[in-house]
Write an enzyme that holds these catalytic residues in place. Structure first.
Site, PDB file in Angstrom:
ATOM      1  N   ARG A  23       0.818  -1.220   0.000  1.00  0.00           N
ATOM      2  CA  ARG A  23       0.000   0.000   0.000  1.00  0.00           C
ATOM      3  C   ARG A  23       0.851   1.269   0.000  1.00  0.00           C
ATOM      4  NH1 ARG A  23      -5.520  -0.732   1.377  1.00  0.00           N
ATOM      5  NH2 ARG A  23      -6.049  -2.662   0.349  1.00  0.00           N
ATOM      6  N   TYR A  40     -14.456 -12.554  -0.100  1.00  0.00           N
ATOM      7  CA  TYR A  40     -15.266 -11.390  -0.510  1.00  0.00           C
ATOM      8  C   TYR A  40     -16.426 -11.818  -1.412  1.00  0.00           C
ATOM      9  CZ  TYR A  40     -11.674  -8.435   1.520  1.00  0.00           C
ATOM     10  OH  TYR A  40     -10.828  -7.836   2.406  1.00  0.00           O
ATOM     11  N   ARG A  87      -7.592  10.914  -6.191  1.00  0.00           N
ATOM     12  CA  ARG A  87      -8.834  10.165  -6.056  1.00  0.00           C
ATOM     13  C   ARG A  87     -10.036  11.105  -6.205  1.00  0.00           C
ATOM     14  NH1 ARG A  87     -12.799   8.146  -2.879  1.00  0.00           N
ATOM     15  NH2 ARG A  87     -12.924   5.908  -2.492  1.00  0.00           N
ATOM     16  N   ASP A 102      -6.589  -3.235  -7.496  1.00  0.00           N
ATOM     17  CA  ASP A 102      -7.121  -3.896  -6.302  1.00  0.00           C
ATOM     18  C   ASP A 102      -7.290  -5.377  -6.597  1.00  0.00           C
ATOM     19  OD1 ASP A 102      -8.248  -3.005  -3.541  1.00  0.00           O
ATOM     20  OD2 ASP A 102      -9.546  -4.621  -4.232  1.00  0.00           O
ATOM     21  N   ARG A 156      -4.020   6.259   0.758  1.00  0.00           N
ATOM     22  CA  ARG A 156      -4.643   7.419   1.408  1.00  0.00           C
ATOM     23  C   ARG A 156      -3.740   8.201   2.359  1.00  0.00           C
ATOM     24  NH1 ARG A 156      -9.942   4.684   3.545  1.00  0.00           N
ATOM     25  NH2 ARG A 156      -8.485   2.957   3.549  1.00  0.00           N
TER      26      ARG A 156
HETATM   27  O1  CP3 Z   1       0.047  -1.739  -2.469  1.00  0.00           O
HETATM   28  C1  CP3 Z   1      -0.246  -0.869  -3.297  1.00  0.00           C
HETATM   29  O2  CP3 Z   1       0.146   0.313  -3.223  1.00  0.00           O
HETATM   30  C2  CP3 Z   1      -1.015  -1.280  -4.563  1.00  0.00           C
HETATM   31  C3  CP3 Z   1      -2.420  -1.107  -4.503  1.00  0.00           C
HETATM   32  C4  CP3 Z   1      -3.341  -2.069  -3.742  1.00  0.00           C
HETATM   33  C5  CP3 Z   1      -4.648  -1.671  -3.345  1.00  0.00           C
HETATM   34  N1  CP3 Z   1      -5.285  -2.770  -2.829  1.00  0.00           N
HETATM   35  C6  CP3 Z   1      -5.193  -0.310  -3.500  1.00  0.00           C
HETATM   36  C7  CP3 Z   1      -6.315   0.112  -2.647  1.00  0.00           C
HETATM   37  C8  CP3 Z   1      -3.193  -3.422  -3.396  1.00  0.00           C
HETATM   38  C9  CP3 Z   1      -1.974  -4.331  -3.548  1.00  0.00           C
HETATM   39  C10 CP3 Z   1      -4.439  -3.841  -2.820  1.00  0.00           C
HETATM   40  C11 CP3 Z   1      -4.694  -5.230  -2.377  1.00  0.00           C
HETATM   41  C12 CP3 Z   1      -5.891  -5.522  -1.579  1.00  0.00           C
HETATM   42  N2  CP3 Z   1      -7.152  -5.007  -1.735  1.00  0.00           N
HETATM   43  C13 CP3 Z   1      -5.955  -6.507  -0.563  1.00  0.00           C
HETATM   44  C14 CP3 Z   1      -4.809  -7.405  -0.150  1.00  0.00           C
HETATM   45  C15 CP3 Z   1      -3.828  -6.713   0.713  1.00  0.00           C
HETATM   46  C16 CP3 Z   1      -4.369  -6.297   2.057  1.00  0.00           C
HETATM   47  O3  CP3 Z   1      -4.325  -5.087   2.323  1.00  0.00           O
HETATM   48  O4  CP3 Z   1      -4.796  -7.162   2.821  1.00  0.00           O
HETATM   49  C17 CP3 Z   1      -7.270  -6.528  -0.070  1.00  0.00           C
HETATM   50  C18 CP3 Z   1      -7.814  -7.413   1.045  1.00  0.00           C
HETATM   51  C19 CP3 Z   1      -8.028  -5.587  -0.825  1.00  0.00           C
HETATM   52  C20 CP3 Z   1      -9.469  -5.266  -0.716  1.00  0.00           C
HETATM   53  C21 CP3 Z   1      -9.669  -3.851  -0.303  1.00  0.00           C
HETATM   54  N3  CP3 Z   1      -9.468  -2.777  -1.139  1.00  0.00           N
HETATM   55  C22 CP3 Z   1     -10.103  -3.363   0.949  1.00  0.00           C
HETATM   56  C23 CP3 Z   1     -10.423  -4.226   2.145  1.00  0.00           C
HETATM   57  C24 CP3 Z   1     -10.152  -1.959   0.856  1.00  0.00           C
HETATM   58  C25 CP3 Z   1     -10.654  -0.971   1.868  1.00  0.00           C
HETATM   59  C26 CP3 Z   1      -9.789  -0.819   3.036  1.00  0.00           C
HETATM   60  C27 CP3 Z   1      -8.538  -0.027   2.743  1.00  0.00           C
HETATM   61  O5  CP3 Z   1      -7.450  -0.488   3.119  1.00  0.00           O
HETATM   62  O6  CP3 Z   1      -8.637   1.076   2.179  1.00  0.00           O
HETATM   63  C28 CP3 Z   1      -9.698  -1.615  -0.443  1.00  0.00           C
HETATM   64  C29 CP3 Z   1      -9.584  -0.248  -0.998  1.00  0.00           C
HETATM   65  C30 CP3 Z   1      -8.257   0.161  -1.557  1.00  0.00           C
HETATM   66  N4  CP3 Z   1      -7.441  -0.603  -2.293  1.00  0.00           N
HETATM   67  C31 CP3 Z   1      -7.687   1.454  -1.407  1.00  0.00           C
HETATM   68  C32 CP3 Z   1      -6.473   1.427  -2.091  1.00  0.00           C
HETATM   69  C33 CP3 Z   1      -5.495   2.560  -2.271  1.00  0.00           C
HETATM   70  C34 CP3 Z   1      -8.339   2.635  -0.706  1.00  0.00           C
HETATM   71  C35 CP3 Z   1      -9.469   3.107  -1.558  1.00  0.00           C
HETATM   72  C36 CP3 Z   1      -9.770   4.547  -1.377  1.00  0.00           C
HETATM   73  O7  CP3 Z   1      -9.098   5.380  -2.007  1.00  0.00           O
HETATM   74  O8  CP3 Z   1     -10.724   4.829  -0.639  1.00  0.00           O
END
Ligand code: CP3
Length: 366
Positions: free
Chosen positions: A26, A152, A39, A76, A30
């Site tokens: 990540r 999911y 965003r 994602d 954010r």
């Molecule tokens: O690592 C990186 O910088 C690459 C981008 C990336 C995102 N999601 C962007 C994202 C990666 C590798 C993921 C993987 C992901 N997504 C996982 C596996 C890794 C982990 O964190 O466990 C999972 C379970 C998800 C599903 C997901 N996507 C959730 C549960 C959420 C909401 C909670 C959160 O952490 O924000 C997301 C949203 C998400 N994915 C955001 C980002 C930057 C935030 C979205 C926003 O801008 O509101």
């Protein structure tokens, strides 16, 4: 093409590097004000992720601030269920939502790997990011593990315990097995397309595998990941990250992955001694350490570099993703500390003849 900075690729192959490479799960997200602005401009997370030029911008943002050793595709894991027709959305400040779930026999029987054309935007983003990187750094592509995607797909949103999924593992193991098999096929196709588009490394995020009992973990999480790894071309390094699955570490090490990601509950020094001669290891600072101050962060990062020891095959990362409240200055501190502490340990590098046979390269930490 050789990369200007190939420390990550070398570490994944357990070759010596002048310092320990670092990237952060990540790293785009954010906690960066410029991400929040992007965003906002995109209108939604999905608009950002599905527009290759915007996904490219988000991928590059952390690289402009910090001397990271890898880029990771901005996307994602839930793009696959979305492409299967389940309807993904992200409400502001909330987690993901799927409009349709697949919890019963009929829905699971009807499921198939998606048409890759529906994920074209991801492969286009990979090619655009590769062009923008212009050979500076490697690009990591990724996907969710079949089991984590199934969590999911069955429940439609995040959950602290995924109780419906765990019940299904006992009540109808045949259904869960069919679901993860479809996902494994979809993920393997998806990662192969990311590689064709230019991804240098691919990673599987198994965020929820650690919720399962050991036999269920092997059957529903690890075995499908092995099937995927077997379909990745052998020259492409692979990383598997199963959060909360420390008790299965020896089995994960034998999965066929080049590298195993560790969460912060694992003793890094011990894992290096036990497994460092077979796989590269990545991790594992508690992401909440980054909610403190630069001095505390530096100390914690240097301690982990020491724990990993000087043998090749270590990549610094967090034990899970950066949390949104993280001050960017603490991210700068962690990256600088890893580079400084590992250079100071004076790893053996290329110009020096390798004096140790490969198997004894994995010394216990001092
Ligand atoms: O690592 C990186 O910088 C690459 C981008 C990336 C995102 N999601 C962007 C994202 C990666 C590798 C993921 C993987 C992901 N997504 C996982 C596996 C890794 C982990 O964190 O466990 C999972 C379970 C998800 C599903 C997901 N996507 C959730 C549960 C959420 C909401 C909670 C959160 O952490 O924000 C997301 C949203 C998400 N994915 C955001 C980002 C930057 C935030 C979205 C926003 O801008 O509101």
């Amino acid at each position: 093409m050789t990369l200007a900075n190939d420390t990550l690729l070398r570490a994944l192959r357990r070759e010596p590097t002048p310092y320990v490479p670092v990237w952060l799960m990540r790293q785009a997200g954010r906690y960066l004000p410029e991400y929040a602005a992007l965003r906002e401009r995109a209108g939604s997370f999905m608009a950002l992720a599905t527009t290759p030029s915007l996904a490219t911008e988000a991928t590059l943002q952390p690289l402009a601030r910090f001397p990271l050793d890898a880029a990771i595709l901005f996307s994602d894991i839930l793009t696959i269920p979305d492409a299967m027709g389940l309807g993904l959305s992200f409400a502001e400040g909330e987690g993901p939502r799927l409009a349709h779930t697949v919890a019963d026999e009929r829905a699971i029987a009807a499921l198939a790997a998606p048409d890759p054309a529906r994920l074209r935007y991801v492969f286009d983003a990979v090619s655009q990011i590769k062009r923008a990187l212009a050979g500076r750094l490697p690009l990591i592509g990724f996907a969710g593990s079949p089991f984590t995607l199934a969590c999911y797909m069955i429940e439609g949103r995040s959950s602290p315990d995924f109780a419906t999924v765990r019940k299904l593992a006992f009540a109808r193991p045949d259904l869960l097995e069919r679901l993860v098999a479809v996902n494994a096929q979809a993920v393997a196709d998806y990662l192969r397309e990311q590689i064709n588009a230019g991804a240098d490394v691919v990673m599987l995020f198994d965020t929820w595998g650690g919720l399962l009992s050991p036999p269920a973990y092997r059957r529903f999480s690890l075995d499908p990941m092995r099937a995927i790894l077997a379909r990745i071309p052998p020259h492409v390094p692979t990383i598997v990250f199963s959060k909360g699955a420390a008790s299965a570490l020896a089995a994960i090490v034998e999965s066929g992955a080049s590298c195993v990601g560790l969460d912060w509950t694992v003793d890094l020094a011990d894992a290096r001694v036990r497994h460092g001669a077979r796989v590269a290891l990545q991790g594992n600072l508690d992401p909440l350490a980054l909610l403190t101050d630069p001095a505390t962060v530096q100390h914690a990062a240097a301690a982990l570099v020491q724990a990993a020891g000087p043998a090749p095959g270590y990549i610094f990362n967090l034990g899970h993703g950066i949390v949104p409240a993280t001050p960017p200055e603490n991210v700068a501190a962690v990256v600088a500390a890893v580079h400084a502490a590992s250079r100071a340990m004076s790893l053996p590098h290329d110009d020096r003849p390798a004096t140790l046979p490969r198997s004894s390269g994995n010394r216990a930490p001092p």
